[in-house]
Design a protein around this motif. Structure first.
Motif, mmCIF file in Angstrom:
data_model
loop_
_atom_site.group_PDB
_atom_site.id
_atom_site.type_symbol
_atom_site.label_atom_id
_atom_site.label_comp_id
_atom_site.label_asym_id
_atom_site.label_seq_id
_atom_site.Cartn_x
_atom_site.Cartn_y
_atom_site.Cartn_z
ATOM 1 N N LEU A 2 -34.245 -24.960 63.630
ATOM 2 C CA LEU A 2 -33.609 -25.953 64.504
ATOM 3 C C LEU A 2 -33.239 -25.411 65.875
ATOM 4 O O LEU A 2 -32.479 -26.037 66.592
ATOM 5 N N GLY A 3 -33.751 -24.245 66.229
ATOM 6 C CA GLY A 3 -33.455 -23.706 67.545
ATOM 7 C C GLY A 3 -32.021 -23.222 67.654
ATOM 8 O O GLY A 3 -31.445 -22.665 66.719
ATOM 9 N N LEU A 4 -31.418 -23.468 68.834
ATOM 10 C CA LEU A 4 -30.063 -22.991 69.102
ATOM 11 C C LEU A 4 -29.056 -23.595 68.135
ATOM 12 O O LEU A 4 -28.172 -22.898 67.621
ATOM 13 N N LEU A 5 -29.176 -24.904 67.861
ATOM 14 C CA LEU A 5 -28.244 -25.541 66.923
ATOM 15 C C LEU A 5 -28.356 -24.908 65.546
ATOM 16 O O LEU A 5 -27.341 -24.670 64.878
ATOM 17 N N GLY A 6 -29.580 -24.626 65.105
ATOM 18 C CA GLY A 6 -29.755 -23.995 63.806
ATOM 19 C C GLY A 6 -29.097 -22.642 63.726
ATOM 20 O O GLY A 6 -28.482 -22.295 62.714
ATOM 21 N N ALA A 7 -29.188 -21.853 64.818
ATOM 22 C CA ALA A 7 -28.529 -20.544 64.834
ATOM 23 C C ALA A 7 -27.014 -20.691 64.785
ATOM 24 O O ALA A 7 -26.314 -19.869 64.184
ATOM 25 N N LEU A 8 -26.487 -21.755 65.403
ATOM 26 C CA LEU A 8 -25.042 -21.965 65.420
ATOM 27 C C LEU A 8 -24.504 -22.350 64.047
ATOM 28 O O LEU A 8 -23.456 -21.865 63.611
ATOM 29 N N ILE A 9 -25.209 -23.243 63.359
ATOM 30 C CA ILE A 9 -24.676 -23.762 62.095
ATOM 31 C C ILE A 9 -25.148 -22.959 60.886
ATOM 32 O O ILE A 9 -24.679 -23.209 59.773
ATOM 33 N N ALA A 10 -26.051 -21.990 61.103
ATOM 34 C CA ALA A 10 -26.619 -21.268 59.959
ATOM 35 C C ALA A 10 -25.560 -20.483 59.201
ATOM 36 O O ALA A 10 -25.572 -20.441 57.965
ATOM 37 N N ILE A 11 -24.636 -19.844 59.928
ATOM 38 C CA ILE A 11 -23.645 -18.993 59.265
ATOM 39 C C ILE A 11 -22.679 -19.819 58.413
ATOM 40 O O ILE A 11 -22.450 -19.479 57.240
ATOM 41 N N PRO A 12 -22.076 -20.918 58.927
ATOM 42 C CA PRO A 12 -21.227 -21.713 58.032
ATOM 43 C C PRO A 12 -21.982 -22.340 56.876
ATOM 44 O O PRO A 12 -21.422 -22.507 55.787
ATOM 45 N N VAL A 13 -23.259 -22.695 57.085
ATOM 46 C CA VAL A 13 -24.057 -23.227 55.976
ATOM 47 C C VAL A 13 -24.240 -22.150 54.908
ATOM 48 O O VAL A 13 -24.113 -22.409 53.700
ATOM 49 N N ALA A 14 -24.522 -20.923 55.353
ATOM 50 C CA ALA A 14 -24.657 -19.818 54.397
ATOM 51 C C ALA A 14 -23.347 -19.576 53.658
ATOM 52 O O ALA A 14 -23.332 -19.311 52.448
ATOM 53 N N ALA A 15 -22.229 -19.667 54.376
ATOM 54 C CA ALA A 15 -20.930 -19.498 53.720
ATOM 55 C C ALA A 15 -20.687 -20.591 52.687
ATOM 56 O O ALA A 15 -20.141 -20.329 51.605
ATOM 57 N N SER A 16 -21.102 -21.819 53.004
ATOM 58 C CA SER A 16 -20.926 -22.919 52.059
ATOM 59 C C SER A 16 -21.758 -22.696 50.803
ATOM 60 O O SER A 16 -21.295 -22.943 49.680
ATOM 61 N N ILE A 17 -22.992 -22.223 50.987
ATOM 62 C CA ILE A 17 -23.840 -21.942 49.830
ATOM 63 C C ILE A 17 -23.232 -20.840 48.970
ATOM 64 O O ILE A 17 -23.251 -20.902 47.732
ATOM 65 N N LEU A 18 -22.645 -19.834 49.620
ATOM 66 C CA LEU A 18 -22.007 -18.758 48.863
ATOM 67 C C LEU A 18 -20.788 -19.248 48.095
ATOM 68 O O LEU A 18 -20.504 -18.786 46.987
ATOM 69 N N ILE A 19 -20.036 -20.198 48.683
ATOM 70 C CA ILE A 19 -18.890 -20.776 47.969
ATOM 71 C C ILE A 19 -19.356 -21.456 46.687
ATOM 72 O O ILE A 19 -18.777 -21.276 45.610
ATOM 73 N N ILE A 20 -20.421 -22.258 46.795
ATOM 74 C CA ILE A 20 -20.957 -22.934 45.606
ATOM 75 C C ILE A 20 -21.481 -21.918 44.606
ATOM 76 O O ILE A 20 -21.286 -22.045 43.388
ATOM 77 N N TYR A 21 -22.149 -20.887 45.097
ATOM 78 C CA TYR A 21 -22.702 -19.862 44.214
ATOM 79 C C TYR A 21 -21.598 -19.129 43.448
ATOM 80 O O TYR A 21 -21.698 -18.913 42.239
ATOM 81 N N ARG A 22 -20.529 -18.770 44.159
ATOM 82 C CA ARG A 22 -19.473 -17.983 43.528
ATOM 83 C C ARG A 22 -18.590 -18.818 42.613
ATOM 84 O O ARG A 22 -18.120 -18.324 41.576
ATOM 85 N N GLN A 23 -18.365 -20.083 42.967
ATOM 86 C CA GLN A 23 -17.403 -20.875 42.221
ATOM 87 C C GLN A 23 -18.032 -21.872 41.258
ATOM 88 O O GLN A 23 -17.310 -22.470 40.450
ATOM 89 N N VAL A 24 -19.341 -22.060 41.346
ATOM 90 C CA VAL A 24 -19.998 -23.011 40.445
ATOM 91 C C VAL A 24 -21.076 -22.320 39.610
ATOM 92 O O VAL A 24 -21.056 -22.364 38.368
ATOM 93 N N VAL A 25 -22.021 -21.685 40.287
ATOM 94 C CA VAL A 25 -23.164 -21.120 39.578
ATOM 95 C C VAL A 25 -22.750 -19.970 38.669
ATOM 96 O O VAL A 25 -23.073 -19.933 37.470
ATOM 97 N N ILE A 26 -22.022 -18.996 39.222
ATOM 98 C CA ILE A 26 -21.648 -17.821 38.436
ATOM 99 C C ILE A 26 -20.744 -18.198 37.254
ATOM 100 O O ILE A 26 -20.987 -17.728 36.121
ATOM 101 N N PRO A 27 -19.690 -19.026 37.444
ATOM 102 C CA PRO A 27 -18.886 -19.394 36.256
ATOM 103 C C PRO A 27 -19.702 -20.085 35.168
ATOM 104 O O PRO A 27 -19.453 -19.855 33.973
ATOM 105 N N ARG A 28 -20.669 -20.929 35.554
ATOM 106 C CA ARG A 28 -21.502 -21.593 34.524
ATOM 107 C C ARG A 28 -22.372 -20.586 33.795
ATOM 108 O O ARG A 28 -22.569 -20.693 32.580
ATOM 109 N N GLN A 29 -22.893 -19.598 34.542
ATOM 110 C CA GLN A 29 -23.704 -18.584 33.893
ATOM 111 C C GLN A 29 -22.861 -17.739 32.921
ATOM 112 O O GLN A 29 -23.325 -17.328 31.862
ATOM 113 N N ASN A 30 -21.613 -17.475 33.284
ATOM 114 C CA ASN A 30 -20.740 -16.675 32.433
ATOM 115 C C ASN A 30 -20.314 -17.421 31.161
ATOM 116 O O ASN A 30 -19.941 -16.804 30.156
ATOM 117 N N GLU A 31 -20.355 -18.773 31.215
ATOM 118 C CA GLU A 31 -19.977 -19.556 30.032
ATOM 119 C C GLU A 31 -21.082 -19.591 28.986
ATOM 120 O O GLU A 31 -20.831 -19.947 27.852
#
Length: 357
Positions: A327-356
């Motif tokens: 997405l050019g400049l906009l993509g570079a700007l929003i990429a980091i918070p999007v990555a942080a959001s994916i990590l939040i889901i990964y840490r709080q949803v995916v990993i707990p389900r795998q541990n169950e």
């Protein structure tokens, strides 16, 4: 494997492929509108922490939104009113200097003047060899084709500027709307989730939106810090039009990873322009920005961004590169918070389900 109704199966499969192609074509056609909407949502989430802070100070929602929007518009209006007169004045002065040089005859041999300047600024450069390459390149050009291409480029640039101003106005209107209606929009989305999972969904959504908001505030804080310090330092060392260069430092600091480096390079190169500053001024600016980038990377950015995102450095680099490619400049700007959001889901949803399991 025997298919019971091959014609019906093939028809349904064909229709499914057709619908998929229509959706892809629709997204491609509406990509500009989707980009406007995405930008406005990103900016509105960035303003939401400020509005929430005002609401905690007993501001009504409408007053908090109005105060925030007016403050943002006033800040950008101030930047424009500060920069435009300086740019116009500098261009006027440049035209006067060129007119004086032509009247005095100093530009009767401009090639020699440019060579002398290059010898002074870059003493180790083989200027004659460089000019030889430039002369060979110039003689190989088709001037008629260049004129046609130049005319088309001017038209394209004019259209791009008009489209840019129109897009900025649309983004502004959408940002104001999204900022004012953020609670109702969130509530409408939350109602689509089953009641049994709604509480968990709301919790994750609030964490993600807070992460985006704090990221925007943090990046703006880094930009303001760089802009203010640049204005002070460039004024002290006598750099040309420090206000304009400080605004350049501010806007480039909004770009993650390479923004500060790019802005600093532009400022240092500006100080090398003959008649505006000296090589000594450029050298001092280079040393300052080399030190500032280290301080920003290891002191300012970790302290300012500690509430916004918490992701590994490698993920930051990969996310910014991928976002910029998509997405050019906009993509570079929003990429980091999007990555942080994916990590939040990964840490709080995916990993707990795998541990169950």
């Amino acid at each position: 494997m025997k298919i019971q109704h091959p014609f019906r199966t093939a028809l349904i499969a064909t229709l499914g492929v057709g619908v998929g192609l229509l959706i892809i074509a629709g997204v491609s056609t509406l990509q500009t509108i989707l980009l406007y909407v995405g930008t406005a949502l990103f900016l509105s989430l960035g303003l939401d922490p400020v509005i929430s802070w005002l609401e905690r100070r007993r501001f009504p929602r409408w007053a908090a939104v109005l105060t925030t929007i007016v403050a943002v518009l006033a800040a950008f209006a101030g930047i424009v009113l500060m920069v435009v007169p300086i740019i116009v004045g500098q261009i006027t002065e440049l035209v006067r200097q060129v007119q004086r040089l032509f009247r005095s005859g100093a530009l009767d041999d401009p090639v020699t003047a440019i060579k002398d300047w290059l010898h002074q600024v870059f003493p180790v450069l083989d200027v004659d060899e460089v000019f030889g390459y430039l002369q060979d390149w110039y003689e190989s050009l088709d001037l008629g084709e260049i004129g046609s291409t130049l005319g088309e480029s001017i038209i394209v640039i004019g259209g791009t500027l008009i489209a840019g101003f129109t897009g900025a106005f649309i983004v502004l209107i959408l940002t104001i709307y999204f900022t004012a209606s953020t609670p109702s929009l969130k509530a409408a989305v939350y109602q689509l989730v089953p009641a049994s999972k709604r509480e968990r969904f709301i919790d994750l959504s609030e964490q993600i939106t807070d992460s985006v908001g704090y990221y925007v505030i943090g990046q703006m804080s880094l930009g303001v810090t760089n802009g203010v310090l640049s204005a002070i330092f460039l004024s002290i060392i006598g750099a040309p039009f420090p206000a304009v260069l400080a605004v350049i430092a501010f806007f480039f600091s909004l770009i993650p990873l390479v923004g500060t480096l790019t802005g600093s390079a532009i400022i240092v190169l500006t100080c090398l322009i003959p008649g505006l500053a000296s090589p000594t001024t450029a050298l001092v600016a280079l040393i300052y920005y080399a030190i500032y980038m280290q301080i920003e990377a290891y002191v300012l950015s970790p302290r300012i961004m500690n509430r916004a995102v918490s992701i590994p450095g490698a993920v930051v680099v990969i996310a910014a590169l991928a976002g910029g490619s998509l997405l050019g400049l906009l993509g570079a700007l929003i990429a980091i918070p999007v990555a942080a959001s994916i990590l939040i889901i990964y840490r709080q949803v995916v990993i707990p389900r795998q541990n169950e399991r």
